[in-house]
Write a protein that holds these residues in place. Structure first.
Motif, PDB file in Angstrom:
ATOM      1  N   GLU A  11       0.839  -1.947   0.057  1.00 27.64           N
ATOM      2  CA  GLU A  11       1.075  -0.150  -0.164  1.00 27.64           C
ATOM      3  C   GLU A  11       0.753   1.083  -0.294  1.00 27.64           C
ATOM      4  O   GLU A  11       0.633   2.564  -0.402  1.00 27.64           O
ATOM      5  N   THR A  12       1.921   1.254   0.897  1.00 26.49           N
ATOM      6  CA  THR A  12       2.674   2.608   0.847  1.00 26.49           C
ATOM      7  C   THR A  12       4.451   2.384   0.248  1.00 26.49           C
ATOM      8  O   THR A  12       4.898   2.903  -0.220  1.00 26.49           O
ATOM      9  N   LEU A  13       4.200   0.778  -0.988  1.00 30.17           N
ATOM     10  CA  LEU A  13       4.677   1.102  -1.679  1.00 30.17           C
ATOM     11  C   LEU A  13       6.391   0.437  -1.502  1.00 30.17           C
ATOM     12  O   LEU A  13       7.388   1.654  -1.767  1.00 30.17           O
ATOM     13  N   SER A  14       6.470  -0.003  -0.151  1.00 29.78           N
ATOM     14  CA  SER A  14       8.133   0.404   1.004  1.00 29.78           C
ATOM     15  C   SER A  14       8.927  -1.308   1.025  1.00 29.78           C
ATOM     16  O   SER A  14       6.695  -1.772   1.557  1.00 29.78           O
ATOM     17  N   LEU A  15       9.806  -1.271   1.542  1.00 30.85           N
ATOM     18  CA  LEU A  15       9.961  -2.499   2.293  1.00 30.85           C
ATOM     19  C   LEU A  15      10.914  -1.817   3.494  1.00 30.85           C
ATOM     20  O   LEU A  15      12.359  -1.269   3.230  1.00 30.85           O
ATOM     21  N   THR A  16      10.960  -2.500   4.775  1.00 31.99           N
ATOM     22  CA  THR A  16      11.228  -0.929   5.716  1.00 31.99           C
ATOM     23  C   THR A  16      12.009  -2.973   6.080  1.00 31.99           C
ATOM     24  O   THR A  16      11.332  -3.712   7.058  1.00 31.99           O
ATOM     25  N   VAL A  17      13.306  -2.824   6.808  1.00 30.94           N
ATOM     26  CA  VAL A  17      14.238  -3.411   7.764  1.00 30.94           C
ATOM     27  C   VAL A  17      14.159  -2.539   8.794  1.00 30.94           C
ATOM     28  O   VAL A  17      15.019  -1.686   9.354  1.00 30.94           O
ATOM     29  N   HIS A  18      14.186  -3.720   9.824  1.00 30.28           N
ATOM     30  CA  HIS A  18      14.390  -2.587  11.404  1.00 30.28           C
ATOM     31  C   HIS A  18      15.216  -3.996  11.720  1.00 30.28           C
ATOM     32  O   HIS A  18      14.934  -5.053  11.977  1.00 30.28           O
ATOM     33  N   ALA A  19      16.328  -2.579  12.759  1.00 30.65           N
ATOM     34  CA  ALA A  19      17.659  -3.704  13.433  1.00 30.65           C
ATOM     35  C   ALA A  19      17.972  -2.709  14.997  1.00 30.65           C
ATOM     36  O   ALA A  19      17.772  -2.106  14.670  1.00 30.65           O
ATOM     37  N   GLU A  20      18.237  -4.180  15.522  1.00 31.62           N
ATOM     38  CA  GLU A  20      18.838  -3.211  16.495  1.00 31.62           C
ATOM     39  C   GLU A  20      19.907  -4.235  17.068  1.00 31.62           C
ATOM     40  O   GLU A  20      20.576  -4.896  16.865  1.00 31.62           O
ATOM     41  N   THR A 108      15.048   1.257  -9.419  1.00 35.51           N
ATOM     42  CA  THR A 108      15.800   2.171  -8.246  1.00 35.51           C
ATOM     43  C   THR A 108      14.822   2.860  -6.739  1.00 35.51           C
ATOM     44  O   THR A 108      13.491   2.695  -7.236  1.00 35.51           O
ATOM     45  N   THR A 109      15.357   2.787  -5.505  1.00 39.57           N
ATOM     46  CA  THR A 109      14.629   3.410  -5.048  1.00 39.57           C
ATOM     47  C   THR A 109      15.119   4.317  -3.865  1.00 39.57           C
ATOM     48  O   THR A 109      16.093   4.314  -3.848  1.00 39.57           O
ATOM     49  N   ARG A 110      13.994   5.424  -3.767  1.00 39.98           N
ATOM     50  CA  ARG A 110      14.217   6.465  -2.228  1.00 39.98           C
ATOM     51  C   ARG A 110      14.471   5.535  -0.967  1.00 39.98           C
ATOM     52  O   ARG A 110      13.803   5.107  -0.331  1.00 39.98           O
ATOM     53  N   THR A 111      15.388   5.320  -0.046  1.00 39.89           N
ATOM     54  CA  THR A 111      15.385   4.735   1.476  1.00 39.89           C
ATOM     55  C   THR A 111      16.543   5.811   2.260  1.00 39.89           C
ATOM     56  O   THR A 111      17.570   6.127   1.575  1.00 39.89           O
ATOM     57  N   VAL A 112      16.139   5.395   3.445  1.00 36.84           N
ATOM     58  CA  VAL A 112      16.287   6.212   4.404  1.00 36.84           C
ATOM     59  C   VAL A 112      16.748   5.833   5.213  1.00 36.84           C
ATOM     60  O   VAL A 112      15.727   4.002   5.402  1.00 36.84           O
ATOM     61  N   PHE A 113      17.782   5.838   5.662  1.00 36.73           N
ATOM     62  CA  PHE A 113      18.915   4.838   6.642  1.00 36.73           C
ATOM     63  C   PHE A 113      18.578   6.035   8.354  1.00 36.73           C
ATOM     64  O   PHE A 113      19.536   6.999   8.261  1.00 36.73           O
ATOM     65  N   SER A 114      17.704   5.313   9.364  1.00 35.63           N
ATOM     66  CA  SER A 114      17.109   6.239  10.663  1.00 35.63           C
ATOM     67  C   SER A 114      17.654   5.466  11.472  1.00 35.63           C
ATOM     68  O   SER A 114      18.074   4.499  11.994  1.00 35.63           O
ATOM     69  N   PHE A 115      18.985   6.189  12.417  1.00 34.26           N
ATOM     70  CA  PHE A 115      19.493   5.924  13.750  1.00 34.26           C
ATOM     71  C   PHE A 115      19.141   6.369  14.723  1.00 34.26           C
ATOM     72  O   PHE A 115      18.551   7.775  14.735  1.00 34.26           O
ATOM     73  N   ALA A 128      12.706   1.579   2.317  1.00 40.71           N
ATOM     74  CA  ALA A 128      13.042   1.548   0.438  1.00 40.71           C
ATOM     75  C   ALA A 128      11.931   1.471   0.097  1.00 40.71           C
ATOM     76  O   ALA A 128      10.898   1.050   0.511  1.00 40.71           O
ATOM     77  N   ASN A 129      11.266   3.096  -0.130  1.00 46.01           N
ATOM     78  CA  ASN A 129      10.740   3.205  -1.519  1.00 46.01           C
ATOM     79  C   ASN A 129      10.850   3.038  -3.000  1.00 46.01           C
ATOM     80  O   ASN A 129      11.650   3.581  -3.347  1.00 46.01           O
ATOM     81  N   PHE A 130       9.633   2.267  -2.915  1.00 46.75           N
ATOM     82  CA  PHE A 130       9.438   2.005  -5.235  1.00 46.75           C
ATOM     83  C   PHE A 130       8.479   2.775  -5.407  1.00 46.75           C
ATOM     84  O   PHE A 130       7.241   3.288  -5.023  1.00 46.75           O
ATOM     85  N   ASP A 131       8.312   3.012  -6.751  1.00 44.91           N
ATOM     86  CA  ASP A 131       7.660   3.743  -7.870  1.00 44.91           C
ATOM     87  C   ASP A 131       6.316   2.719  -8.307  1.00 44.91           C
ATOM     88  O   ASP A 131       5.080   3.390  -7.862  1.00 44.91           O
ATOM     89  N   SER A 132       6.104   1.784  -8.076  1.00 45.87           N
ATOM     90  CA  SER A 132       5.229   0.798  -8.288  1.00 45.87           C
ATOM     91  C   SER A 132       5.431  -0.881  -7.095  1.00 45.87           C
ATOM     92  O   SER A 132       6.102  -0.995  -6.616  1.00 45.87           O
ATOM     93  N   VAL A 133       4.274  -1.359  -7.005  1.00 45.49           N
ATOM     94  CA  VAL A 133       4.051  -2.405  -6.676  1.00 45.49           C
ATOM     95  C   VAL A 133       4.667  -3.887  -7.650  1.00 45.49           C
ATOM     96  O   VAL A 133       5.493  -4.298  -6.845  1.00 45.49           O
TER      97      VAL A 133
END
Length: 323
Positions: A11-20, A108-115, A128-133
């Motif tokens: 729905e948001t065209l994203s793939l999110t990885v969480h790590a600690e 290509t993706t618009r990818t954000v790394f947050s700390f 990682a944000n995508f342009d389409s499904v």
């Protein structure tokens, strides 16, 4: 395992990885900004990465490739869009052809790394944000989720193994390929100071001298793309050698962050090299990385055998005494 979850959201065209990770934000942040460190964990275990450019600043670029067990190379790049120190950075992440140009056949993706700091260390979120499904599904089918898990499984050991290595204040040379060598030095000084020290005549004449016994008698600097430079050194005694110099031109420049130049030894028929210098701000100072591209392996080995690294270390130690 550092990865706590991977969330695919069509729905948001994203793939999110969480790590600690059980380290401070500053330690994990520098692992991502230092080419020497990120290449130890960016690729999956079986596909180690090599970064030939990594200037972590808006407008900057990273070039890298992953090498398969069979020796096949898979190239990628980042275009750095935004950087907020020890908070997050955003890149355009894409696949590349062997010559470094973008591969338009792959997404290509618009990818954000947050700390984010936690009581136990740091939470890292990569979105990682995508342009389409279709593009999202294509990347997932290519093995991005498993590859990310494999890559991140290496970070904790890297954070331990490279703690001292990352803070070593000495000049180090790493052979990246038959024609490329990366020379790194952590300099105790701000990025602005180190950049100016490589571009202001009077400063350069005070530190860029190599071993004791030499003086820079000619220093014409290059400031902008297309400008040429010329440096010449003379020994204080004929017993330690003869005068020599280098000349070249600026091919690309991102002030205070990145500069690509040619370099030719004056009055010789030695082939020219291409030098890519990256200036990265760290807590301990400025990480200076210079990737030198030689015409062939013979020239590479010949130059390294001259004691060039020892001469550079003497110069950087002198620079630190000035800063």
């Amino acid at each position: 395992m550092p990865v706590t979850s991977v969330v695919k959201d069509p729905e948001t065209l994203s793939l999110t990885v969480h790590a600690e990770f059980p380290v401070k934000v500053s330690r994990l942040w520098e692992a991502y900004l230092d080419a020497r460190q990120i290449e130890k964990f960016w690729g999956p275990v079986e596909y180690p990465a090599t970064f030939t450019r990594h200037d972590a600043t808006p407008g900057g670029r990273s070039n890298y490739h992953m090498t398969s067990p069979e020796g096949e190379e898979f190239h990628g790049y980042w275009e750095w869009n935004e950087v907020v120190d020890q908070k997050f950075f955003e890149v355009t992440d894409g696949f590349a052809n062997t010559d470094g140009t973008p591969n338009a056949d792959l997404p290509t993706t618009r990818t954000v790394f947050s700390f984010d700091p936690t009581p136990e260390g740091t939470k890292l979120t990569i979105t990682a944000n995508f342009d389409s499904v279709e593009e999202l599904e294509q990347i997932v089918k290519m093995g991005m989720i498993d590859g990310t898990r494999s890559a991140m499984s290496q970070i904790e050991q890297v954070l331990i193994d490279l703690r001292n290595y990352a803070q070593t204040f000495s000049t180090d040379a790493q052979i990246l390929s038959d024609t490329k060598v990366r020379i790194s030095r952590l300099v105790r000084g701000t990025r602005d100071q180190v950049w100016r020290a490589h571009h202001e005549v009077q400063l350069m004449k005070r530190w860029m001298l190599g071993p004791d016994g030499w003086s820079m008698t000619e220093c014409v600097t290059a400031q902008d793309v297309g400008d040429t430079y010329r440096y010449w050194w003379e020994p204080q005694s004929e017993e330690i050698g003869q005068g020599f110099g280098f000349t070249g031109a600026v091919l690309e420049s991102l002030p205070q962050s990145y500069e690509r130049t040619t370099e030719q030894m004056i009055d010789t028929d030695y082939p020219a090299t291409v030098n890519e210098a990256t200036f990265t701000a760290t807590i301990a100072g400025t990480l200076l990385s210079v990737v030198v591209t030689y015409p062939d392996i013979q020239t590479r080995d010949m130059v390294l055998a001259t004691g060039m690294i020892d001469g550079m270390e003497a110069s950087y130690a002198r620079l630190e005494s000035l800063l």
